[in-house]
Structure formats: structure tokens, C-alpha cells
Enzyme design. Sequence first.
Site, PDB file in Angstrom:
ATOM      1  N   TYR A  33      10.654  71.379   9.118  1.00 25.22           N
ATOM      2  CA  TYR A  33       9.782  70.219   9.310  1.00 25.22           C
ATOM      3  C   TYR A  33      10.571  68.935   9.162  1.00 25.22           C
ATOM      4  CZ  TYR A  33       9.698  69.099   4.294  1.00 25.22           C
ATOM      5  OH  TYR A  33      10.064  68.728   3.009  1.00 25.22           O
ATOM      6  N   GLU A 181      19.187  66.703  -6.921  1.00 22.63           N
ATOM      7  CA  GLU A 181      18.341  65.695  -6.272  1.00 22.63           C
ATOM      8  C   GLU A 181      16.979  65.747  -6.943  1.00 22.63           C
ATOM      9  OE1 GLU A 181      17.846  66.612  -2.113  1.00 22.63           O
ATOM     10  OE2 GLU A 181      17.881  68.774  -2.481  1.00 22.63           O
ATOM     11  N   LEU A 206      19.445  68.350   0.109  1.00 23.03           N
ATOM     12  CA  LEU A 206      19.057  68.007   1.472  1.00 23.03           C
ATOM     13  C   LEU A 206      19.658  66.639   1.783  1.00 23.03           C
ATOM     14  CD1 LEU A 206      17.327  68.701   3.993  1.00 23.03           C
ATOM     15  CD2 LEU A 206      15.529  67.307   2.955  1.00 23.03           C
TER      16      LEU A 206
END
Length: 284
Positions: A33, A181, A206
Amino acid sequence: MTRIAYVNGQYVPQSAATVHIEDRGYQFADGVYEVCIVVNGRYWDMEGHLARLQRSLKELQMAAPMGIEALKVVMGEVVRRNRLKNALVYMQVTRGVAPRNHPFPPEGTRPSLVITARRFDLDQSDARAKTGVAVISQPDIRWGRVDIKTVGLLPNALAKQAAAEAGAAEALLVRDGVVTECSSSNAWIVDEAGAIITHPKTNRILGGITRQTAIACAEELQIKVIERPFTLEEAKAAPEVFITSATSFVMPVISVDGVRIGSGKPGPVAMRLREAYKARAARG
């Protein structure tokens, strides 16, 4: 007003939008996505998001549902049909519908594509940045390829829920003592010299599109950028902490696990970077 979604070639009321029960996204989280922001009718960082979508598809050996230019047209039409000026646009691609079996379905199976849009409140985001947000730490229990933006987000959801229950906005994810993260954003600290530090791009994080734009903004502002791992203890002792994502832009952090960061107010480096990001994104 009824929200409109795009589902596999059709624009339908979102309340009536459906996917097949044997869609591999539903059964295996076999999908990817992206989320794009539209502000005043203009997409921010669209090209980066669409390039990352292509990378995610390639890494998972998944066919694209349509070409990039066609995808842009559909995204624009979803925004138009929902009559939105400021919007959050969500697009999801899965490997498609096939009898439930772990190996990939036969070549030629049509991938599924869903696109939705909802209102994005820029004023609310700016108000939040003026006060800053609290974060907590959580163990990073995600799989080994979080550099691919998949729909398999259960560990992220658990961390975000823990943050919500603690009255915090986000969760710093920690693996082997290092902050990788956050549950849905990249994490940064500012050192005593005013340099900004963030985890390097590896398969442990990511690679955020907003992260990359923030780095470009920092370079324009002559703020030193250091890509290296940092610990939770470093974060708690830093003069400033902030997070970046498509929906939060650059968001100052005022506490970590209840420990006050700096003065307990949004720091000057983060706020300066936020304004630079907004200006850069707005001009495309």
C-alpha cells in the site's frame, strides 16, 4: 456526503465496497500500500510514493494493476468524486483472488486495486505540531523486510495501540537496544551540535518518502544529516526528538516514556524543518 471508493475497475459508494473472501490480501496480508497527501488540490511527494509502490511490488514479485499514469488518473478521480481539496489518499494492491494456497497463484491472476480518499485536516496537524507529541517505546517485533510497505501491519498496530493506551501519539520501536523507527513514521534526534540523526536505510526500516524530503530540506538549510543507529537512551537525552511521515510531516516530540525532551516544548530545529518541508512539498 457518501464517500466513493475505487475497487477493481469500479467507482462505488464506500459503504457498498467489497473484496472477495479469497483475496490474498485478506488471507495472507499478501499486498502492499501507499498513502499520499493532497493539500490545496496538489499532491505532496506523489512521485516518491508511486516509485516506492513500484519497488514494493517488484520485491514481492507482484504484478502492477495498471501503469503509473493510469493510476494517477484513478487517484485524481477518487479525490474529485469525493469533492476533496485536502485529502489523504490510500491505495492498496494485492496479489489478487485465488483458492487459498500458500504458493503464488497462477501467472496471469489479476491483482486487486483499492483506492480511497478522506479529508485531511492541515490546520489540525499544524496545531498539533505547535504543542508537540508524546511517544513511548515498544519492542520491534516486526518481520525482517520492513523496507517493503506491506499491509501486514499487526506488530505496528499493537505498538500504536500501546501508545494510545499510554496517552501517547506514537511508539518508538526498539530492536537490540537501537531505535529503528516508529509504528507508522521515521524517528529522528537532534544532537548537541544541531545535527539531525536517523537510522540508515536498511531492511530494518521503511525508507520514508517524507524522510527523504526532510533530508533534502535539511541540506538546503545547511543542517547536518547523520544516518546512523541511535539508542533509546540517546533519544531520551537528546535536545530534540521528532518524527516524520506523510500524514504528520515533521512532528516535534516533547517526551519519550514520560521523560521530558529538552525544554518540553517543540524544538527549533524540528519546527524549522517542518516549515521548510511544507514549503518544498507545496511547490512540488
